[in-house]
Scaffold this motif. Structure first.
Motif, PDB file in Angstrom:
ATOM      1  N   UNK B 551      31.986 -12.214 -22.058  1.00 21.32           N
ATOM      2  CA  UNK B 551      32.826 -12.266 -20.864  1.00 21.32           C
ATOM      3  C   UNK B 551      32.410 -11.199 -19.838  1.00 21.32           C
ATOM      4  N   UNK B 552      31.496 -10.336 -20.306  1.00 21.84           N
ATOM      5  CA  UNK B 552      31.040  -9.230 -19.445  1.00 21.84           C
ATOM      6  C   UNK B 552      29.940  -9.704 -18.498  1.00 21.84           C
ATOM      7  N   UNK B 553      29.836  -9.091 -17.333  1.00 23.06           N
ATOM      8  CA  UNK B 553      28.792  -9.451 -16.366  1.00 23.06           C
ATOM      9  C   UNK B 553      27.401  -9.329 -16.968  1.00 23.06           C
ATOM     10  N   UNK B 554      27.249  -8.387 -17.867  1.00 28.06           N
ATOM     11  CA  UNK B 554      25.946  -8.126 -18.479  1.00 28.06           C
ATOM     12  C   UNK B 554      25.370  -9.387 -19.114  1.00 28.06           C
ATOM     13  N   UNK B 603      24.866  -3.984 -21.073  1.00 25.31           N
ATOM     14  CA  UNK B 603      26.286  -3.661 -20.878  1.00 25.31           C
ATOM     15  C   UNK B 603      26.471  -2.187 -20.563  1.00 25.31           C
ATOM     16  N   UNK B 604      25.720  -1.386 -21.310  1.00 22.99           N
ATOM     17  CA  UNK B 604      25.809   0.070 -21.136  1.00 22.99           C
ATOM     18  C   UNK B 604      25.405   0.450 -19.716  1.00 22.99           C
ATOM     19  N   UNK B 609      26.568   2.022 -14.184  1.00 22.03           N
ATOM     20  CA  UNK B 609      26.515   1.768 -12.740  1.00 22.03           C
ATOM     21  C   UNK B 609      27.919   1.609 -12.153  1.00 22.03           C
ATOM     22  N   UNK B 610      28.748   0.821 -12.881  1.00 21.91           N
ATOM     23  CA  UNK B 610      30.133   0.644 -12.433  1.00 21.91           C
ATOM     24  C   UNK B 610      30.830   1.974 -12.297  1.00 21.91           C
ATOM     25  N   UNK B 615      32.887   6.207  -8.616  1.00 23.94           N
ATOM     26  CA  UNK B 615      33.089   7.648  -8.484  1.00 23.94           C
ATOM     27  C   UNK B 615      32.779   8.097  -7.063  1.00 23.94           C
ATOM     28  N   UNK B 616      33.684   8.761  -6.546  1.00 23.92           N
ATOM     29  CA  UNK B 616      33.437   9.235  -5.182  1.00 23.92           C
ATOM     30  C   UNK B 616      32.794  10.603  -5.233  1.00 23.92           C
TER      31      UNK B 616
END
Lengths: 221, 617
Positions: B551-554, B603-604, B609-610, B615-616
Motif C-alpha cells: 500500500x506504500x508508494x515505494x 520504502x526506507x 525523503x518524506x 522538515x522545515x
C-alpha cells in the motif's frame, strides 16, 4: 551332612583356590567381588551347627553382613554381582528370620536332617494332654451355647496352658544343649527326635490358646 | 557392557534424583554437598501440584500450578489425585469414583483408563507427566541431563501399586533405581542430622494415604520392625467431608443441585481446602465460594470440624496398634515420633498421635518436604555418595498362593525384611500335564476372595510325564523395591522352567514398552507441531508486513519484474503455509525476505525523503 571337596573358582577374575576357607567365603579373596551365595543358613552365617545360639552375636552378624551384601551397595556394579547381592541378601534376611527364633531354627535343623515338620496340622492329641483338652472342649462348647459362667474357668485354663508353654520352652532349651553336646550322630538324632516331639506338643498348645482367645474375643465383641 | 564403567571414574558422576510422587503434591530433591535439598521449579516453587491437564489443542500437557485453574475451567481435560488410582481396576474404585470427577473409559477392569479430552490415559501415564515435569525442573536447575531416580511410595502399597509407580518412571524416561517407602524415607531425612539411636515411629498422613512404620536406628542402620497403613485414607477424605456439607448447603440455598457440575464441585473443593488449612491455625474459618454469579459463605469452628473428621483420624489408630503389636513393642518403648504429610498439621491428628504414643511428636522438618529429602538421601546411598547409612525395609503385606478350597497358604509373612524369598515345590496331578498355574495373592486374610490377587504364573512346557513325577521348585523373591519376581526349576533335571506372568492388575511389560515408545513419538510429534506453529507465526508476520508495504508508494517505484518476484515469493509461501514441514515454511520465509530487500530499501528511502520534505529547515 558331608561336604564334597569344594573349590573356589571366581566368576570375575577366574582365580582358583583349593582352600576350604576360600570356597566358603562370600567374596573372592583375589578380586573381592561377590560370589554365588550358599543357601545353607548356618554356613551362610559361619555358625557351627548348634541349636543354642547367642542372640546378641547373631544380630551383630546380621547388621554387619547387611552392610556388606545389601543391594544398595551394588547399585553401580556389574549386573551379575548385583544379582548375587540380591540373592545373598534374601538368604541373609530369610536366614536371620529363621535363626533368631528358637522354634523356627529347630524346625529348620530338623528338616535339614530329613524330619517332616510343621506342614501337617496334626490333630493327634499328645497323650499327656488328653484330659485337659477334653475339659477345655467342654468349656468351649458351653461358651458357644451362651453360658458365660465358664469364662473364669476358661481364663484359668488359658493361664495353665501358658504356663505349660513356658515349661516347654525350658525343656526345649535343655534339649538344644544336649543336641549340641552330642558326640555322635546317634545321640544327635535321638535328641532331634525328642525335639520334634516337644515342638509338636508346643504347636498343639499354641493352637489351643489361640482357639480360646478367638472364642473369648468373639464372645466379647 | 557397562562393566565397572563407573568405578573407573573419569566422567562426572551421574546425579540420582529423589522424588516424592505425592497424591496432592510432588517434589524432587538431590544431595548437595551440604545435604539433601529440594529443587524448585523455574518460578521458585518447591511443590508441584500433582495435577495434569490436556491442553485445548490436545497437543501438550499442562502440569502443576498452571493446571490447577483448569480443574475448574476444563474439568473434562484435567486429572488430580491420580495416585489413588495407581495399580487398581475399575471394580476397586466403584465406591469412591463418585467423589472424583474423572471419566473412566472402556476396558478398565485390570487397569483404569481415564478420559482426558480426546485422549485415554492410564494412571501411570498421568503420573509420568508429573515425573517428566520434575525431571525437567531438576535438569534446568542442575544444568545437566538426569536419567536416574529414587521414587517414594506409601509403605502400604501392594505389588501392583508399586509396579505401576515404576512403570510411570519408565514412561517418563527415568530409570527407577529404587522405590522407597515414604515413612522410611522420612526417617532417613531425620536420622541424617540427629544420629540418634533407638526406636522411632513415623506417622505419615498424606493427601490420600496413611502409613505407620516402627524403626530401630542403630549405628547408621535403619531397620524397619513393622509397618502398617491404609492406602485409601488421607487429606482427600477430610476434604470430602467438608465438601459434602458445603455442596448440600449451597444446593439448597441456591435451589439447584450443583453436586453433578464438575466446575462447581472443583470450585467448592478448593474453597473447603482453604478453610481446612486455616483451621489448623485459627479456631474458626470461613468457606467462601463465588460461582456462576452467586456467592456462598459459611463459617465453621474447629470444634465442629473436629467432630466431622474424628472417625477419619480414629481410623489411623488401628494400623498404629497393629504395627506396635507386630514389632513386639509397647507404646512406652517408642523413643521418638516423627510426623510426615500435610494432614499432620491438623491439631486433632497431633493430639491423637500424642495420646497413642505418649510422646511429643517431632515436626522440625517441613512435613511436606521431608519425604523428598529422604528420597535424596537414599539416592545418594545408591550412588555411593553416602556410605555410613543403610535402610533395611520390610514387605507390608503377606504373600501367599491359592491352595485347595480357595484357601491362601502364606509363603512370606508381612514385616519380613526385604529382599525376602520362599520356595515351594509343585507337582503335576494328571498324567501328561504340561501346565501348572500358580495364583499368587497378597493380604492377611485366609481366603482367596479376601486377598488381593497379584498375578497368575503359568509354568509352561512341562515334560508330559505320569502324574506326580514332575516336581517343579518355584522361587518367590521380593526385591528391595517390594516387588515380586518368580522363577522356577525342574527338580529332576535342574532345568530352568519357563514362567509366563499374567498380572491381575496393571500393565504388562509390553504395554509399558509401547507407552514408553509412544511417549517418545508423542513428544516428537508435539515438538514438530510446535515448530510448524512457530514457523506459521513467523510467516504471518512477514506476510502482513508485505501486505502493508504494497500500500506504500515505494511498491509503485519498483520495477515490474521486482514486483513479480515478490508476488511469486508470497504465493509460494502461502502454498507451503499449511504443510507439516516447518523447514519448508522457514525456507520460503527466507526467500520472501530476500525478494523484498529492494522494496524495503525503497520504502526506507522514500520515508527518509518524506521526512526531509516535512522538515522545515
Amino acid at each position: 551332612m558331608s561336604h564334597s571337596k569344594e573349590e573356589h573358582h571366581c566368576w570375575n577374575c577366574g582365580e582358583h583356590s583349593a582352600s576350604e576357607r576360600a570356597a566358603r567365603s562370600l567374596f573372592c579373596q583375589f578380586c573381592n567381588t561377590l560370589q554365588a551365595p550358599s543357601p545353607d543358613y548356618y554356613r551362610f552365617f559361619s555358625l557351627p551347627k548348634t541349636l543354642a545360639i547367642d542372640d546378641e552375636a547373631l544380630q551383630q552378624t546380621f547388621y554387619q553382613m547387611s552392610r556388606l551384601l545389601h543391594p544398595d551397595r551394588y547399585g553401580r556394579r556389574h549386573e551379575r554381582e548385583r544379582n548375587y547381592s540380591l540373592e545373598a541378601t534374601a538368604i541373609l534376611n530369610d536366614g536371620y528370620r529363621v535363626l533368631k527364633d528358637p522354634v523356627r531354627r529347630a524346625e529348620y535343623v530338623l528338616r535339614e536332617n530329613g524330619f517332616q515338620v510343621g506342614e501337617q496340622r496334626s490333630n493327634e492329641v499328645p497323650p499327656e494332654l488328653l484330659e485337659e483338652v477334653f475339659e477345655l472342649n467342654m468349656m468351649l462348647d458351653e461358651l458357644k451355647a451362651g453360658d458365660d459362667d465358664v469364662i473364669p474357668q476358661l481364663d484359668e485354663a488359658r493361664d495353665r496352658f501358658l504356663a505349660m508353654l513356658d515349661s516347654i520352652d525350658t525343656e526345649l532349651d535343655e534339649e538344644f544343649r544336649s543336641h549340641d553336646a552330642a558326640d555322635d550322630d546317634g545321640a544327635r538324632m535321638a535328641s532331634l527326635t525328642a525335639i520334634r516331639g516337644i515342638l509338636h506338643r508346643r504347636r498343639y498348645i499354641r493352637n489351643l490358646i489361640d482357639e480360646v482367645d478367638r472364642q473369648l474375643t468373639s464372645r466379647n465383641a | 557392557m557397562d562393566l565397572f564403567q563407573i568405578d573407573f571414574g573419569g566422567q562426572a558422576s551421574k546425579k540420582v534424583l529423589g522424588i516424592d510422587l505425592g497424591t496432592t503434591n510432588s517434589l524432587v530433591a538431590f544431595m548437595d554437598l551440604t545435604g539433601p535439598v529440594v529443587i524448585p521449579d523455574p518460578a521458585g516453587r518447591n511443590m508441584v501440584p500433582s495435577i495434569v491437564s490436556l491442553s485445548d489443542d490436545g497437543h501438550s500437557y499442562i502440569v502443576g500450578d498452571e493446571a490447577r485453574a483448569r480443574l475448574i475451567t476444563r474439568p473434562d481435560h484435567s486429572v488430580y489425585s491420580v495416585k489413588r488410582l495407581m495399580g487398581r481396576g475399575a471394580a476397586d474404585i466403584a465406591g469412591e469414583i463418585k467423589l472424583f470427577p474423572f471419566k473412566i473409559a472402556e476396558g478398565s477392569e485390570s487397569v483404569l483408563r481415564l478420559r482426558m479430552g480426546d485422549r485415554t490415559l492410564t494412571p501411570p501415564e498421568v503420573s509420568a507427566q508429573v515425573l517428566r515435569r520434575l525431571k525437567a525442573n531438576a535438569e534446568s536447575y542442575l544444568g545437566e541431563p538426569v536419567s536416574q531416580a529414587v521414587i517414594t511410595v506409601p509403605a502400604y502399597f501392594n505389588d501392583a501399586q508399586r509396579q505401576a509407580t515404576k512403570d510411570a518412571g519408565r514412561i517418563a524416561g527415568l530409570e527407577v533405581l529404587r522405590l522407597v517407602n515414604e515413612p522410611t524415607a522420612a526417617s532417613l531425612a531425620y536420622g541424617l542430622d540427629k544420629r540418634n539411636e533407638g526406636v522411632i515411629a513415623v506417622y505419615d498422613l498424606g493427601g490420600g494415604t496413611f502409613d505407620i512404620s516402627i524403626l530401630r536406628l542403630h549405628e547408621g542402620i535403619f531397620e524397619v520392625l513393622a509397618t502398617n497403613g491404609d492406602t485409601h485414607l488421607g487429606g482427600d477424605d477430610i476434604d470430602n467431608r467438608l465438601l459434602a456439607i458445603a455442596i448440600e448447603d449451597a444446593s439448597s440455598e441456591w435451589g439447584r443441585d450443583i453436586s453433578t457440575i464438575g466446575e462447581a464441585v472443583q470450585t467448592f473443593r478448593q474453597a473447603v481446602i482453604a478453610a481446612k488449612e486455616a483451621l489448623s491455625f485459627a479456631p474458626e474459618a470461613s468457606i467462601e465460594v463465588s460461582y456462576g454469579g452467586k456467592t456462598y459463605q459459611r463459617s465453621i469452628t474447629r470444634n465442629h470440624f473436629e467432630s466431622l473428621i474424628k472417625d477419619i483420624v480414629d481410623r489411623t489408630l488401628a494400623p498404629c496398634r497393629q504395627a506396635l503389636r507386630d514389632s513386639g513393642l509397647g507404646p512406652d518403648q517408642i523413643d521418638e515420633v516423627v510426623l510426615v504429610g500435610g494432614s499432620t498439621r491438623i491439631p486433632l491428628v497431633r493430639l491423637a498421635v500424642r495420646n497413642l504414643f505418649k510422646a511429643e511428636p517431632h515436626t522440625d522438618l517441613n512435613p511436606d518436604e521431608v519425604v523428598a529429602l529422604g528420597a535424596a538421601v537414599q539416592a545418594a546411598i545408591l550412588s555411593g555418595e553416602v556410605q555410613d547409612q543403610l535402610l533395611l525395609d520390610v514387605t507390608p503385606l503377606s504373600l501367599g498362593i491359592e491352595t485347595m478350597g480357595g484357601v491362601v497358604t502364606k509363603l512370606i509373612h508381612r514385616n519380613s525384611t526385604i529382599p525376602a524369598s520362599a520356595s515351594e515345590v509343585f507337582t503335576t496331578s494328571v498324567d501328561g500335564q504340561k501346565h501348572v498355574l500358580i495364583h499368587v495373592l497378597q493380604g492377611e486374610r485366609e481366603l482367596v476372595k479376601d486377598c488381593r490377587s497379584l498375578a497368575r504364573f503359568d509354568l509352561k512346557d512341562i515334560d508330559p510325564l505320569p502324574a506326580g513325577m514332575t516336581r517343579i521348585e518355584v522361587r518367590f523373591l521380593i526385591d528391595a523395591n517390594g516387588i515380586l519376581a518368580v522363577s522356577a526349576r525342574d527338580v529332576r533335571t535342574g532345568k530352568e522352567q519357563s514362567v509366563e506372568v499374567k498380572p491381575s492388575y496393571g500393565l504388562t511389560d509390553e504395554q509399558v514398552d509401547a507407552m514408553v515408545k509412544e511417549s517418545f513419538d508423542k513428544a516428537e510429534e508435539d515438538f514438530r507441531a510446535r515448530q510448524v506453529r512457530e514457523a506459521q507465526v513467523e510467516a504471518d508476520t512477514i506476510l502482513s508486513a508485505v501486505e502493508k508495504a504494497k500500500a506504500n508508494d515505494a511498491w509503485l517505484l519498483l520495477a515490474d519484474e521486482e514486483r513479480a518476484t515478490v508476488d511469486l515469493a508470497v504465493n509460494q509461501l502461502l502454498a507451503v503455509y499449511h504443510s507439516d514441514n516447518h523447514r519448508l515454511i522457514l525456507d520460503h520465509i527466507a526467500r520472501l525476505d530476500e525478494a523484498t530487500v529492494r522494496l524495503a530499501e525503497t520504502m526506507m528511502n522514500t520515508a527518509v525523503q518524506d521526512a526531509l520534505k516535512g522538515t522545515k529547515i
